[in-house]
Design a protein around this motif. Structure first.
Motif, PDB file in Angstrom:
ATOM      1  N   ALA A 166     -10.057  23.994  20.864  1.00  0.00           N
ATOM      2  CA  ALA A 166      -8.472  23.587  21.355  1.00  0.00           C
ATOM      3  C   ALA A 166      -7.433  24.246  20.856  1.00  0.00           C
ATOM      4  CB  ALA A 166      -8.779  22.009  20.827  1.00  0.00           C
ATOM      5  N   HIS A 167      -6.347  24.217  21.507  1.00  0.00           N
ATOM      6  CA  HIS A 167      -5.064  24.631  21.272  1.00  0.00           C
ATOM      7  C   HIS A 167      -4.622  23.622  20.348  1.00  0.00           C
ATOM      8  CE1 HIS A 167      -5.411  28.057  24.042  1.00  0.00           C
ATOM      9  NE2 HIS A 167      -5.917  27.311  24.771  1.00  0.00           N
ATOM     10  N   GLY A 168      -3.266  24.119  19.478  1.00  0.00           N
ATOM     11  CA  GLY A 168      -2.663  23.297  18.890  1.00  0.00           C
ATOM     12  C   GLY A 168      -2.300  23.250  17.332  1.00  0.00           C
ATOM     13  N   ASN A 169      -3.165  23.921  16.808  1.00  0.00           N
ATOM     14  CA  ASN A 169      -3.167  23.783  15.108  1.00  0.00           C
ATOM     15  C   ASN A 169      -3.517  25.236  14.896  1.00  0.00           C
ATOM     16  OD1 ASN A 169      -3.444  23.421  12.452  1.00  0.00           O
ATOM     17  ND2 ASN A 169      -4.206  21.533  12.600  1.00  0.00           N
TER      18      ASN A 169
ATOM     19  N   SER B 118       0.408  19.174  29.695  1.00  0.00           N
ATOM     20  CA  SER B 118       0.648  18.783  27.935  1.00  0.00           C
ATOM     21  C   SER B 118       1.632  19.740  27.357  1.00  0.00           C
ATOM     22  CB  SER B 118      -0.618  18.810  27.181  1.00  0.00           C
ATOM     23  OG  SER B 118      -1.087  19.904  27.435  1.00  0.00           O
TER      24      SER B 118
ATOM     25  N   ARG C 271     -10.661  23.048  15.173  1.00  0.00           N
ATOM     26  CA  ARG C 271      -9.319  22.781  15.648  1.00  0.00           C
ATOM     27  C   ARG C 271      -9.442  21.650  16.518  1.00  0.00           C
ATOM     28  NH1 ARG C 271      -8.291  28.462  18.628  1.00  0.00           N
ATOM     29  NH2 ARG C 271     -10.584  28.536  18.397  1.00  0.00           N
TER      30      ARG C 271
ATOM     31  N   ALA D 207      -7.074  19.043  17.877  1.00  0.00           N
ATOM     32  CA  ALA D 207      -6.045  18.810  18.505  1.00  0.00           C
ATOM     33  C   ALA D 207      -6.549  17.849  19.641  1.00  0.00           C
ATOM     34  CB  ALA D 207      -4.887  19.907  19.005  1.00  0.00           C
TER      35      ALA D 207
ATOM     36  N   ASP E 134     -13.170  13.660  25.856  1.00  0.00           N
ATOM     37  CA  ASP E 134     -12.720  14.846  25.199  1.00  0.00           C
ATOM     38  C   ASP E 134     -13.728  15.842  25.914  1.00  0.00           C
ATOM     39  OD1 ASP E 134     -12.365  17.074  23.957  1.00  0.00           O
ATOM     40  OD2 ASP E 134     -12.587  16.161  21.912  1.00  0.00           O
TER      41      ASP E 134
ATOM     42  N   HIS F 196      -7.856  14.507  18.176  1.00  0.00           N
ATOM     43  CA  HIS F 196      -6.880  13.568  17.920  1.00  0.00           C
ATOM     44  C   HIS F 196      -6.155  13.034  18.951  1.00  0.00           C
ATOM     45  CE1 HIS F 196      -7.261  15.258  13.480  1.00  0.00           C
ATOM     46  NE2 HIS F 196      -8.239  14.553  13.732  1.00  0.00           N
ATOM     47  N   LEU F 197      -5.496  13.937  19.941  1.00  0.00           N
ATOM     48  CA  LEU F 197      -4.989  13.377  20.942  1.00  0.00           C
ATOM     49  C   LEU F 197      -6.018  12.228  21.741  1.00  0.00           C
ATOM     50  CD1 LEU F 197      -2.589  13.282  23.087  1.00  0.00           C
ATOM     51  CD2 LEU F 197      -3.758  15.275  24.201  1.00  0.00           C
TER      52      LEU F 197
ATOM     53  N   SER G 287      -5.380  25.446  11.382  1.00  0.00           N
ATOM     54  CA  SER G 287      -6.957  25.484  11.513  1.00  0.00           C
ATOM     55  C   SER G 287      -7.558  26.678  12.323  1.00  0.00           C
ATOM     56  CB  SER G 287      -7.121  24.307  12.384  1.00  0.00           C
ATOM     57  OG  SER G 287      -6.851  23.135  11.911  1.00  0.00           O
ATOM     58  N   GLU G 288      -6.730  27.268  13.142  1.00  0.00           N
ATOM     59  CA  GLU G 288      -7.301  28.424  13.781  1.00  0.00           C
ATOM     60  C   GLU G 288      -7.598  29.662  12.950  1.00  0.00           C
ATOM     61  OE1 GLU G 288      -6.159  31.467  17.689  1.00  0.00           O
ATOM     62  OE2 GLU G 288      -5.070  29.484  17.308  1.00  0.00           O
TER      63      GLU G 288
END
Length: 395
Positions: A260-263, A230, A292, A294, A254, A297-298, A266-267
Motif C-alpha cells: 500500500a501507498h502511504g507510509n 483518496s 505497509r 496504510a 481490503d 489501517h484505513l 515502512s516502505e
C-alpha cells in the motif's frame, strides 16, 4: 520452452528452460494459451525476494490445453481446455473435505509452517514452477484443473477463475454485508474491480470504491460504485460516514495488501529487508518484518462499530503494529486468508459461462502482450503507468 524467470530484485527475464514432464501419476502437462500478471506477483518482484532463487518460474494465473496426463488422471483428456487454480490441492484430505483448499494437508508446506503449495510462488509455498511459461506441469490434476468449453469465448472469459475472481468473490462473502448494507472496497486494482462487480451482482445495496488512480476510479464508478479519490479527499473516513448515516461502512474489503501507498518509513524498512542476504532477510521478514499498512489501517477506521473487515490483500509481516484498542472497542470482526479457489468454482463458472459477460471479465485487462514482453509488462504494472490495470500474456 520459454518461461518468465526471476533473476533478482525487480529483474525478471524470459529464458529458455527445460520442458516439464510427468513426475507423478496424478500430473498433467498443460500448454498455456493465456497467463496473467497478478498483483501478488509484484510482491515477488521486490518484497519477497529472499524466498526466491534465480531461475524460478513465476506466474499463478493461467489456462491452456491439456497436452499429456498421468495414469492416475481420469477426469481430463488430451485436448481439454482448462483453467488451473493457483492453489494446488488434493481434494480429499481433512482440509479439502471442509472446503479449506488453501490449507490442503497433502501439499501443505509443513517445513515452512505455511499452507498449500501455490504455482510460481517462492520457497514458502513449495517452489512449484509457475504458469508464465509455454507449458506447465500441473500436480494433482485429478482434482485441480477446471474444464471449460471450447465455445468461442476468449480465454479471458475463464482465465480469472484461476485466482482474482474467486479471491474477490471470497472477499465479498467474508465481508458479510447485511441486507441493505454498504460495502467499502479499499483498492481498485483487478481484485478490487471484481469485488465491486461481485458485490453488486450479489445484491449489495451500496458499494463504495476507494483508490487514488483516476482510471481505476472511473472503471469502478462505471460498474455502479460510489467512488472516493483518496488522493483528493482530505478525510476519507468522514467521506464514507457521510454516505452511511454517520456510522461508517457495514463491511470493508481490503483489496490492497502489503504494498500500500502511504507510509514512506515502512516502505524504506521493507526495501532494506528485501536487500539483505538471503538467510538474514528471511529471518528479518519472519521475525521482525513489517508491511505497509496504510490500506489495512484505513479499512479498520472505515468500518462502523460492530462491522466486518475482510482482507483479500496479501500481508506477510510478523511485527505489524495494529490498533488493537480501536479494533476491540469497535467490536470488529476480521476475516482473511488465501483464497479457497475450488470452493467457489461451480457458482463462478456458471456466471462466467453465461451468454452475457455479466462481470465484464473480457474487458478487465488493459494490456495484452506476448510472453517475450513480460519483463516490460511487470514494470508497467508495478508503476501503474499507461493506464495499466491488468496484463494478459500470450506464450
Amino acid at each position: 520452452m520459454k518461461a518468465l524467470t526471476w533473476q533478482g530484485i525487480e529483474d525478471v527475464q524470459v529464458r529458455e528452460v527445460a520442458d516439464p514432464v510427468i513426475q507423478e501419476p496424478t500430473d498433467a502437462i498443460v500448454r498455456v494459451t493465456s497467463t496473467a500478471i497478478c498483483g501478488s506477483d509484484l510482491h515477488l518482484y521486490k518484497v519477497l525476494a529472499p524466498y526466491l532463487t534465480p531461475g524460478d518460474v513465476l506466474g499463478h494465473e493461467f489456462m491452456g490445453i491439456v497436452e499429456e496426463v498421468g495414469s492416475g488422471v481420469q477426469n481430463l483428456a488430451v485436448g481439454d481446455r482448462v483453467v488451473v487454480p493457483f492453489t494446488i490441492s488434493c481434494g480429499h484430505c481433512w482440509m479439502c473435505r471442509r472446503g479449506l483448499f488453501a490449507q490442503c494437508e497433502t501439499t501443505q508446506n509443513v517445513d515452512q509452517g505455511m499452507g498449500a503449495s501455490l504455482f510460481g510462488y517462492t520457497s514458502l509455498y513449495g517452489r512449484v514452477p509457475g504458469g508464465q511459461a509455454e507449458m506447465v506441469r500441473v500436480p494433482h490434476a485429478d482434482f485441480g484443473p477446471v474444464k471449460v468449453p471450447h465455445d468461442g469465448h476468449p480465454d479471458e472469459r475463464y482465465l480469472y477463475l484461476s485466482d482474482i475472481l474467486p479471491t474477490a468473490w471470497q472477499g465479498v462473502v467474508y465481508a458479510d454485508v447485511p441486507e441493505g448494507g454498504t460495502l467499502a472496497v479499499v483498492g481498485l486494482g483487478p481484485v478490487g474491480q471484481l469485488a465491486v462487480r461481485s458485490a453488486l451482482h450479489r445484491g449489495v445495496k451500496q458499494v463504495i470504491g476507494i483508490d487514488l488512480v483516476p482510471e481505476r476510479l472511473a472503471r469502478a464508478e462505471q460498474a455502479g460504485a460510489v467512488v472516493i479519490n483518496s488522493a483528493q479527499t482530505k478525510d476519507v473516513v468522514a467521506a464514507v460516514k457521510d454516505l452511511t448515516d454517520g456510522r461508517g461502512a457495514d463491511s470493508v474489503l481490503d483489496a490492497v495488501g502489503m504494498e500500500a501507498h502511504g507510509n514512506p518509513v515502512s516502505e524504506k524498512i521493507v526495501t532494506a529487508t528485501s536487500h539483505l542476504p538471503g538467510p538474514a532477510a528471511r529471518l528479518a521478514f519472519e521475525k521482525v518484518g513489517i508491511d505497509r499498512l496504510a490500506a489495512l489501517h484505513l479499512s479498520l477506521e472505515l468500518a462502523r462499530r460492530g462491522g466486518t473487515v475482510s482482507i483479500s490483500g496479501v500481508y506477510g509481516g510478523a511485527a505489524d503494529p495494529m490498533p488493537l484498542l480501536q479494533m476491540f472497542d469497535k467490536g470488529l470482526t476480521l476475516r482473511m486468508g488465501q483464497c479457497h479457489v475450488q470452493r467457489w468454482t461451480d457458482e463462478l463458472f456458471e456466471i462466467a459461462n453465461q451468454t452475457e459477460d455479466v462481470l465484464g471479465l473480457e474487458s478487465l485487462a488493459t494490456h495484452h502482450l506476448p510472453l517475450d514482453q513480460a519483463a516490460e509488462a511487470y514494470k508497467t504494472f508495478q508503476t501503474k503507468s499507461d493506464g495499466c490495470l491488468k496484463v494478459v500474456l500470450k506464450p
